[in-house]
Design a protein around this motif. Structure first.
Motif, mmCIF file in Angstrom:
data_model
loop_
_atom_site.group_PDB
_atom_site.id
_atom_site.type_symbol
_atom_site.label_atom_id
_atom_site.label_comp_id
_atom_site.label_asym_id
_atom_site.label_seq_id
_atom_site.Cartn_x
_atom_site.Cartn_y
_atom_site.Cartn_z
ATOM 1 N N ILE B 176 0.867 -1.174 0.000
ATOM 2 C CA ILE B 176 0.000 0.000 0.000
ATOM 3 C C ILE B 176 0.905 1.225 0.000
ATOM 4 O O ILE B 176 1.846 1.311 0.789
ATOM 5 C CB ILE B 176 -0.923 0.018 1.238
ATOM 6 N N VAL B 177 0.645 2.139 -0.914
ATOM 7 C CA VAL B 177 1.422 3.377 -0.976
ATOM 8 C C VAL B 177 0.599 4.506 -0.386
ATOM 9 O O VAL B 177 -0.539 4.739 -0.806
ATOM 10 C CB VAL B 177 1.789 3.738 -2.434
ATOM 11 N N ASP B 178 1.164 5.188 0.610
ATOM 12 C CA ASP B 178 0.513 6.381 1.161
ATOM 13 C C ASP B 178 0.761 7.534 0.186
ATOM 14 O O ASP B 178 1.761 8.232 0.269
ATOM 15 C CB ASP B 178 1.088 6.698 2.544
ATOM 16 N N TYR B 179 -0.188 7.677 -0.732
ATOM 17 C CA TYR B 179 0.009 8.593 -1.862
ATOM 18 C C TYR B 179 -0.586 9.955 -1.503
ATOM 19 O O TYR B 179 -1.636 10.344 -1.992
ATOM 20 C CB TYR B 179 -0.685 7.989 -3.085
ATOM 21 N N ASN B 180 0.141 10.678 -0.638
ATOM 22 C CA ASN B 180 -0.334 12.007 -0.235
ATOM 23 C C ASN B 180 0.357 13.119 -1.014
ATOM 24 O O ASN B 180 0.050 14.299 -0.834
ATOM 25 C CB ASN B 180 -0.183 12.215 1.289
ATOM 26 N N GLY B 181 1.319 12.749 -1.836
ATOM 27 C CA GLY B 181 1.948 13.737 -2.718
ATOM 28 C C GLY B 181 2.931 14.671 -2.038
ATOM 29 O O GLY B 181 3.423 15.610 -2.666
ATOM 30 N N GLN B 182 3.229 14.399 -0.755
ATOM 31 C CA GLN B 182 4.091 15.323 -0.006
ATOM 32 C C GLN B 182 5.294 14.589 0.569
ATOM 33 O O GLN B 182 5.218 13.399 0.893
ATOM 34 C CB GLN B 182 3.307 15.936 1.168
ATOM 35 N N GLN B 183 6.394 15.318 0.719
ATOM 36 C CA GLN B 183 7.529 14.803 1.468
ATOM 37 C C GLN B 183 8.194 15.959 2.185
ATOM 38 O O GLN B 183 7.676 17.079 2.140
ATOM 39 C CB GLN B 183 8.474 14.020 0.554
ATOM 40 N N ILE B 184 9.303 15.714 2.859
ATOM 41 C CA ILE B 184 9.831 16.723 3.791
ATOM 42 C C ILE B 184 10.041 18.076 3.115
ATOM 43 O O ILE B 184 9.628 19.116 3.615
ATOM 44 C CB ILE B 184 11.166 16.267 4.425
ATOM 45 N N ASP B 185 10.699 18.058 1.979
ATOM 46 C CA ASP B 185 11.093 19.320 1.351
ATOM 47 C C ASP B 185 10.013 19.949 0.482
ATOM 48 O O ASP B 185 10.259 21.001 -0.128
ATOM 49 C CB ASP B 185 12.366 19.102 0.513
ATOM 50 N N GLY B 186 8.855 19.305 0.365
ATOM 51 C CA GLY B 186 7.791 19.884 -0.457
ATOM 52 C C GLY B 186 6.941 18.798 -1.090
ATOM 53 O O GLY B 186 6.869 17.680 -0.579
ATOM 54 N N SER B 187 6.306 19.137 -2.195
ATOM 55 C CA SER B 187 5.499 18.125 -2.876
ATOM 56 C C SER B 187 6.420 17.161 -3.608
ATOM 57 O O SER B 187 7.556 17.501 -3.956
ATOM 58 C CB SER B 187 4.543 18.783 -3.862
ATOM 59 N N ASN B 188 5.922 15.948 -3.874
ATOM 60 C CA ASN B 188 6.713 14.983 -4.660
ATOM 61 C C ASN B 188 7.139 15.621 -5.974
ATOM 62 O O ASN B 188 8.281 15.458 -6.425
ATOM 63 C CB ASN B 188 5.906 13.723 -4.988
ATOM 64 N N ASP B 189 6.221 16.344 -6.581
ATOM 65 C CA ASP B 189 6.511 16.921 -7.895
ATOM 66 C C ASP B 189 7.639 17.953 -7.812
ATOM 67 O O ASP B 189 8.429 18.097 -8.743
ATOM 68 C CB ASP B 189 5.251 17.551 -8.490
ATOM 69 N N ASP B 190 7.705 18.680 -6.702
ATOM 70 C CA ASP B 190 8.783 19.660 -6.547
ATOM 71 C C ASP B 190 10.113 18.982 -6.246
ATOM 72 O O ASP B 190 11.164 19.392 -6.723
ATOM 73 C CB ASP B 190 8.463 20.627 -5.399
ATOM 74 N N VAL B 191 10.074 17.957 -5.419
ATOM 75 C CA VAL B 191 11.318 17.350 -4.925
ATOM 76 C C VAL B 191 11.909 16.390 -5.955
ATOM 77 O O VAL B 191 13.082 16.485 -6.311
ATOM 78 C CB VAL B 191 11.069 16.619 -3.590
ATOM 79 N N MET B 192 11.118 15.437 -6.377
ATOM 80 C CA MET B 192 11.563 14.440 -7.372
ATOM 81 C C MET B 192 10.315 13.756 -7.908
ATOM 82 O O MET B 192 9.742 12.903 -7.258
ATOM 83 C CB MET B 192 12.500 13.405 -6.728
#
Lengths: 315, 281
Positions: B176-192
């Protein structure tokens, strides 16, 4: 007493590992093996053909192999991971640290082609830092047997031991001189009794230490020789008892001086019985391509290097 | 065990209170992802998993759950305590000296319910595969679940594991992937950017399902569907859409509360939004 250590054949320590895996496959149904695309090098073909359901090819993906092994161990299996020593340690250090060592998983990390004696492939594959990395991990047992017989016996012994183990062995054919079937984890083997100097050796260097001790005794020096196959936990009593008698100690290992067995012995002696020491090991350098014998000579790990280190201390 | 949806909602509200109170008490920890996964964990431990809170490490005859993104430990500790693995009062020791409730989950202190340490990311799917292989060898027909974060999918080991599970037909496993689109430094799209995440899993040979991680019916139905894929020869992943910080308005939809605790005033505000349905510890 040293005269009894002779050999009639050379066999690789990795062949001893493979032979033991064949026996374990037949004797212990909890034993499973994983390999990262190096089946032939690790000599586990027979285990695989006899136990196809208990072997998992992971491909060139060592990090995943360590994680899967941790999961197998969690559920009560006894996984043996197999690849070269380089890819068994540095490449996957964090996976071993978190999923295996910190989580105290019963995983046996079996590492071939350790050290300079890997030979012609060169420094990319000749890991000389693995013992240091692995002995730093709390709860990790680190074993570096000396020949085919001792590697075979060690492989059998670690299957019956509950806890993570790093088992280090090598590629080249090497003299077979230790007795068959004898191995106790953490228990040093007193190879020869003497009074002038203690030589502590591990892995391939033990045979060189035997040859060096013969030369030294021919020169009139009385050499006590200890086979340390288990680097951690170290058989401190065996070493202390010997050095209390001889007063000096040379350590020989196919590893960096930094982080090796020599440093473990130095700490033991410094805190219990400060004594002059000599270190026959690689001095802060990478290896290179060459034959095993050429490399051991060039990097200061020859029989004569052990002799010289002992003579210097005994002068 | 089966629990109706209204009851699950009540439990999840308490789990969210437990999360806020754990991190506030020590002014550290990871509330955002924990709140976002509160509904999933509640559904797993109070409805879906066939599990035994008396706990045995090997998990024989039980479903087994592994957490790869270990930083959301507060939500796991809450459901483990609330479902009987250890005293609820022990939640007060979270992240404190000599506690079994380490900042990131660990087996070292012997906390029941935890089978492996996690926190250094990207390792959980590999571990879960090992457990799944073992169940298969033993003829144990129970199921293996593993939760990973979405940012965590940037780790290379993940893709090694995905390849393996397909090659070796590990179909008693649901990721199961917790697909919230966020990580420490910002959104997934911004970070990688993760790009076409569904397509990536499909191309690695996995069956891909999607669910709403805040809808209990969606969670129950999708996980049941995932379990029904056993025998297909393919592993299954569920991309679970969640909102980081779910349930506390000022924490929702931002990465800012990934690893930050609320102050006293914010804690009071957060708790006022979450009904105390079981007793606070």
């Amino acid at each position: 007493m040293l005269d009894k250590y002779t050999y009639t054949e050379k066999k690789a320590t990795r062949d001893g590992f493979g032979a033991a895996m064949t026996e374990l496959g037949r004797e212990n149904k909890k034993v499973v093996a994983l390999c990262a695309d190096l089946i032939g090098s690790l000599k586990i073909n027979t285990f695989i053909s006899e136990n196809p359901d208990r072997f998992f090819q992971v491909g060139i993906a060592e990090a995943n192999m360590m994680g899967i092994a941790a999961g197998l161990a969690t559920t009560g299996m006894i996984p043996f991971t197999t690849t070269f020593a380089n890819f068994s340690t540095g490449r996957v250090y964090d996976q071993i640290r978190q999923s295996i060592a910190y989580s105290h998983k019963n995983v046996k990390i079996c590492a071939s082609h350790a050290g300079l004696t890997l030979g012609e492939d060169g420094a990319t594959h000749q890991i000389l830092e693995d013992v240091g990395m692995m002995k730093m991990l709390p709860g990790m047992t680190v074993i570096n047997p000396a020949d085919y017989n001792q590697t075979k016996a060690a492989t059998k012994a670690i299957a019956d031991f509950d806890g993570p183990v790093y088992l280090r062995f090598g590629r080249p054919g090497w003299p077979v001189f230790m007795p068959e079937g004898e191995f106790e984890i953490g228990k040093a083997v007193l190879m020869n009794e003497g009074t002038d100097i203690t030589i502590v050796a591990t892995g391939h260097m033990l045979w060189y230490a035997v040859e060096a001790a013969k030369k030294l005794e021919a020169q009139g020096m009385s050499v006590e020789l200890i086979n340390i196959h288990t680097i951690k936990p170290l058989d401190e009593e065996a070493i202390l008892k010997s050095v209390r008698k001889t007063g000096k100690c040379v350590v020989a290992e196919e590893h960096q001086m930094n982080g090796g067995l020599g440093e473990s012995v130095a700490r033991l002696l410094a805190t219990n019985h400060p004594s002059p020491m000599g270190f026959v090991a690689v001095n802060d350098s990478f290896g290179e391509s060459g034959t095993p014998t050429q490399l051991l000579e060039k990097y200061g790990l020859s029989i004569d290097d052990i002799v010289a280190a002992c003579q210097k201390l005994n002068a | 065990m089966s629990t109706d949806t209204n009851k699950l909602k009540q439990i999840a509200s308490q789990v969210r209170r437990d999360i806020i109170r754990q991190v506030a008490a020590v002014n550290s920890g990871h509330p955002g992802g924990s709140l976002g996964c509160a509904d999933l964990f509640t559904a797993l431990y109070f409805d879906i998993l066939d599990h035994d809170p008396s706990f045995n490490m090997k998990g024989e005859g039980e479903d087994m759950f592994f957490l790869s993104n270990g930083h959301i430990s507060p939500v796991w500790y809450s459901v483990l305590a609330r479902s009987g693995y250890f005293p609820v009062s022990e939640l007060a020791t979270f992240r404190k000296l000599n506690s079994r409730l380490q900042g990131h989950p660990a087996t070292h202190e012997g906390l029941p319910g935890i089978r492996i340490a996690s926190g250094s990311l990207g390792q959980g799917i590999s571990v879960a595969i090992g457990a799944a292989l073992s169940k298969r060898l033993k003829g144990d027909d129970k199921h293996i679940f593993v939760l990973t974060g979405d940012g965590e999918l940037q780790e290379g080991q993940i893709w090694e594991a995905l390849m393996f599970a397909n090659h070796h037909k590990v179909d008693n496993l649901t990721a199961i992937v917790d697909y919230n689109g966020q990580q420490i430094d910002g959104s997934n799209d911004d970070v990688m950017t993760l790009g076409d995440l569904k397509g990536k899993w499909v191309s690695f040979g996995w069956t891909v399902l999607e669910m709403d991680g805040h809808d209990f019916d969606s969670i129950k139905n999708t996980i049941a569907q995932a379990k029904s894929k056993r025998g297909s020869g393919k592993p299954t992943v569920i991309l679970m859409k969640t909102e980081m910080g779910k349930g506390v308005d000022f924490m929702e939809g931002t990465h800012n509360w990934h690893g930050k605790a609320p102050n006293a005033e914010q804690t009071e505000n957060a708790l006022s939004q979450l009904e105390e349905t079981l007793r606070d510890y």
